[in-house]
Design a protein around this motif. Structure first.
Motif, PDB file in Angstrom:
ATOM      1  N   TYR A 174     107.227  35.744 -49.422  1.00 51.47           N
ATOM      2  CA  TYR A 174     107.293  36.346 -48.084  1.00 51.47           C
ATOM      3  C   TYR A 174     106.814  37.802 -48.150  1.00 51.47           C
ATOM      4  CZ  TYR A 174     108.940  38.816 -44.060  1.00 51.47           C
ATOM      5  OH  TYR A 174     108.961  39.651 -42.966  1.00 51.47           O
ATOM      6  N   PHE A 175     107.328  38.561 -49.105  1.00 51.71           N
ATOM      7  CA  PHE A 175     106.953  39.982 -49.168  1.00 51.71           C
ATOM      8  C   PHE A 175     105.494  40.150 -49.593  1.00 51.71           C
ATOM      9  CE2 PHE A 175     111.630  40.439 -49.317  1.00 51.71           C
ATOM     10  CZ  PHE A 175     111.761  41.236 -48.189  1.00 51.71           C
ATOM     11  N   ARG A 176     105.030  39.298 -50.512  1.00 51.03           N
ATOM     12  CA  ARG A 176     103.611  39.387 -50.911  1.00 51.03           C
ATOM     13  C   ARG A 176     102.712  39.168 -49.698  1.00 51.03           C
ATOM     14  NH1 ARG A 176     104.950  36.023 -55.599  1.00 51.03           N
ATOM     15  NH2 ARG A 176     105.559  37.563 -57.138  1.00 51.03           N
ATOM     16  N   ASP A 177     103.112  38.241 -48.822  1.00 51.08           N
ATOM     17  CA  ASP A 177     102.258  37.904 -47.670  1.00 51.08           C
ATOM     18  C   ASP A 177     102.399  38.894 -46.516  1.00 51.08           C
ATOM     19  OD1 ASP A 177     101.492  35.720 -49.059  1.00 51.08           O
ATOM     20  OD2 ASP A 177     102.744  34.279 -47.972  1.00 51.08           O
ATOM     21  N   ASN A 178     103.520  39.591 -46.443  1.00 57.98           N
ATOM     22  CA  ASN A 178     103.795  40.364 -45.221  1.00 57.98           C
ATOM     23  C   ASN A 178     103.858  41.875 -45.386  1.00 57.98           C
ATOM     24  OD1 ASN A 178     104.369  38.332 -42.923  1.00 57.98           O
ATOM     25  ND2 ASN A 178     105.379  37.488 -44.734  1.00 57.98           N
ATOM     26  N   LEU A 179     103.862  42.356 -46.622  1.00 52.95           N
ATOM     27  CA  LEU A 179     103.984  43.810 -46.798  1.00 52.95           C
ATOM     28  C   LEU A 179     102.656  44.529 -46.567  1.00 52.95           C
ATOM     29  CD1 LEU A 179     106.134  44.735 -49.940  1.00 52.95           C
ATOM     30  CD2 LEU A 179     106.557  45.315 -47.552  1.00 52.95           C
ATOM     31  N   THR A 180     102.709  45.600 -45.838  1.00 53.99           N
ATOM     32  CA  THR A 180     101.550  46.487 -45.693  1.00 53.99           C
ATOM     33  C   THR A 180     101.835  47.735 -46.500  1.00 53.99           C
ATOM     34  OG1 THR A 180     101.177  45.726 -43.448  1.00 53.99           O
ATOM     35  CG2 THR A 180     100.181  47.832 -44.038  1.00 53.99           C
ATOM     36  N   GLU A 198      97.345  52.327 -47.991  1.00 51.15           N
ATOM     37  CA  GLU A 198      96.055  51.751 -47.576  1.00 51.15           C
ATOM     38  C   GLU A 198      95.827  51.910 -46.079  1.00 51.15           C
ATOM     39  OE1 GLU A 198      96.449  47.798 -49.102  1.00 51.15           O
ATOM     40  OE2 GLU A 198      96.617  48.583 -51.162  1.00 51.15           O
ATOM     41  N   THR A 199      96.635  52.713 -45.434  1.00 55.29           N
ATOM     42  CA  THR A 199      96.471  52.985 -43.999  1.00 55.29           C
ATOM     43  C   THR A 199      96.260  54.490 -43.822  1.00 55.29           C
ATOM     44  OG1 THR A 199      98.778  53.509 -43.510  1.00 55.29           O
ATOM     45  CG2 THR A 199      98.186  51.155 -43.553  1.00 55.29           C
ATOM     46  N   GLY A 214     105.797  52.055 -49.149  1.00 56.05           N
ATOM     47  CA  GLY A 214     105.214  53.394 -49.250  1.00 56.05           C
ATOM     48  C   GLY A 214     106.200  54.442 -48.773  1.00 56.05           C
ATOM     49  N   ILE A 215     105.698  55.686 -48.655  1.00 53.76           N
ATOM     50  CA  ILE A 215     106.548  56.756 -48.138  1.00 53.76           C
ATOM     51  C   ILE A 215     106.416  56.757 -46.627  1.00 53.76           C
ATOM     52  CG2 ILE A 215     107.077  59.222 -48.177  1.00 53.76           C
ATOM     53  CD1 ILE A 215     105.678  59.383 -50.883  1.00 53.76           C
ATOM     54  N   LEU A 216     107.528  56.473 -45.960  1.00 48.38           N
ATOM     55  CA  LEU A 216     107.519  56.457 -44.497  1.00 48.38           C
ATOM     56  C   LEU A 216     107.568  57.876 -43.965  1.00 48.38           C
ATOM     57  CD1 LEU A 216     107.669  53.666 -42.901  1.00 48.38           C
ATOM     58  CD2 LEU A 216     108.555  53.478 -45.213  1.00 48.38           C
TER      59      LEU A 216
END
Ligand code: TPP
Ligand code: SF4
Length: 287
Positions: free
Chosen positions: A213-219, A223-224, A247-249
Motif C-alpha cells: 500500500y505505501f509503495r503504491d501510494n506514497l509521494t 520529488e515535488t 519527506g519534510i512537511l
C-alpha cells in the motif's frame, strides 16, 4: 568511522522479538544509521521508549535507554534532555502510545520545542495487544473489537504537530531505508523538537496499511516543488485528505530549542545544596 553497527550490541541476548517482516526493524536500522551519521555514540545517546511492540526498541538499541510507561515517554525524554542537554535524546513509540494515551504529552512536547527527536512507528493499529484499532486506524478498519470499524476519522498527527507550533514535521517509510534514515538525520540535526511519523507496517494484524500500500501510494515531497519552510504549503499538504507523503512537511529554520531559549545549560543532575534528604536519596536511586 561512522557506522550504525556501534548501536548494535552483538553480545546481547536481547535479540528483537518482533515478528519477521515487522516494519520496526527498518525503523530502528534507520535510527541507528542516522545517529551514526550525525557523529553520535552509544555513550552519548539516550533512547526513551513507550509501551508497545515499538516500545521494545529501547532494549534492542545499544545505548542508554529507558523502557517506560505507556504514553509517557515524551515527558521522560524531556526530563532527560533538561537534566543533561549534552545527551542526544531520542524518544520512540507507537501510534497508540503517542496519539492515544500520550496525545496530551505529544502536544505539549511539540510546543516546548525541546531539542530531541521523536520517532513514532505508525502501523495504524495496536500491535502488542493483538490488533485493536488505534487513533490512526481508518474509519472502516475492521478489528475484533471494532467489527464495523472505529467509525471515527483518524487522528492526523502531522496536523496536531503543526497546530501545536511544531518546528520540524516529517514522515517516512520504514522500508525506504535510505530515505527514512536521511529524514531521521534531518530531525536530529534540527534545532528543536524533530518529529518523524514513520509508516512501519504491522505484518501480523494490519492487512490494509501494508508495504505494498505505501509503495503504491506514497509521494516523496523531494520529488515535488514542496517548500517545507512555507507554513501555508505545509498546511495544505498535511490537510490533504488523499495525500500520503514522505519527506519534510514543515521546518521552521529560525527554531530556537527550549534549553537555549530558557538558559538551561548546566548539568542539572547535580543535586543542589540544601535539597531535602529524602528527595536527594530518591534522585540518587534514579541516576
Ligand atoms: C496504562 C496502560 N494502558 C494500556 C496498556 C495496554 N497496552 C499496551 S501496548 C498498547 C498499545 C500498543 O499500540 P501502539 O502504541 O500503537 O504500539 P505497537 O504495539 O503497535 O507498536 C496498549 C493499549 C498499558 N500497557 N498501559
Ligand atoms: S504484532 Fe505487528 S507491530 Fe508487533 S512485532 Fe508483530 S508485526 Fe510488528
Amino acid at each position: 568511522m561512522s557506522s550504525e553497527t556501534r548501536f548494535i550490541d552483538f553480545k546481547s541476548d536481547k535479540q528483537p522479538t518482533w515478528c519477521p517482516g515487522c516494519g520496526d526493524f527498518g525503523t530502528m536500522n534507520g535510527m541507528m544509521k542516522a545517529l551514526a551519521n550525525t557523529g553520535n555514540d552509544p555513550d552519548n545517546t539516550f533512547v526513551v521508549a513507550g509501551i508497545g511492540c515499538s516500545g521494545k526498541i529501547g532494549t534492542y538499541m545499544h545505548s542508554y535507554a529507558l523502557h517506560g510507561v505507556h504514553g509517557r515517554a515524551l515527558p521522560v525524554g524531556t526530563g532527560v534532555k533538561m537534566a543533561n542537554p549534552d545527551l542526544e535524546v531520542m524518544v520512540a513509540g507507537g501510534d497508540g502510545d503517542g496519539y492515544s494515551i500520550g496525545a496530551g504529552h505529544f502536544v505539549h512536547a511539540v510546543r516546548r520545542n525541546v531539542d530531541m527527536t521523536y520517532v513514532v512507528m505508525d502501523n495504524r493499529i495496536y500491535g502488542l495487544t493483538k490488533g485493536q484499532a488505534s487513533p490512526t486506524s481508518r474509519e472502516d478498519f475492521e478489528t475484533a473489537t471494532t467489527p464495523e470499524g472505529p467509525k471515527q476519522p483518524p487522528v492526523n498527527p502531522l496536523a496536531l504537530a503543526l497546530s501545536a507550533g511544531g518546528t520540524f514535521i516529517a514522515q517516512s517509510f520504514a522500508s525506504d531505508s535510505q530515505r527514512h534514515a536521511e529524514l531521521v538525520q534531518e530531525a536530529i540535526e534540527h534545532d528543536g523538537f524533530g518529529f518523524v511519523n514513520v509508516f512501519s507496517p504491522c505484518v501480523t494484524f494490519n492487512d490494509t496499511d501494508t508495504y505494498d500500500y505505501f509503495r503504491d501510494n506514497l509521494t516523496d515531497l523531494a520529488e515535488t516543488d514542496h517548500d517545507p519552510t512555507d507554513f501555508d504549503e505545509a498546511k495544505d499538504r498535511i490537510m490533504d485528505p488523499d495525500g500520503e507523503y514522505q519527506g519534510i512537511l514543515y521546518q521552521d529554520e529560525d527554531s530556537v530549542p527550549y534549553h537555549e531559549a530558557h538558559g538551561v545549560t548546566e548539568d542539572m543532575t547535580e543535586i543542589p545544596d540544601g535539597a531535602p534528604e529524602d528527595a536527594t536519596d530518591l534522585v540518587r536511586e534514579f541516576y
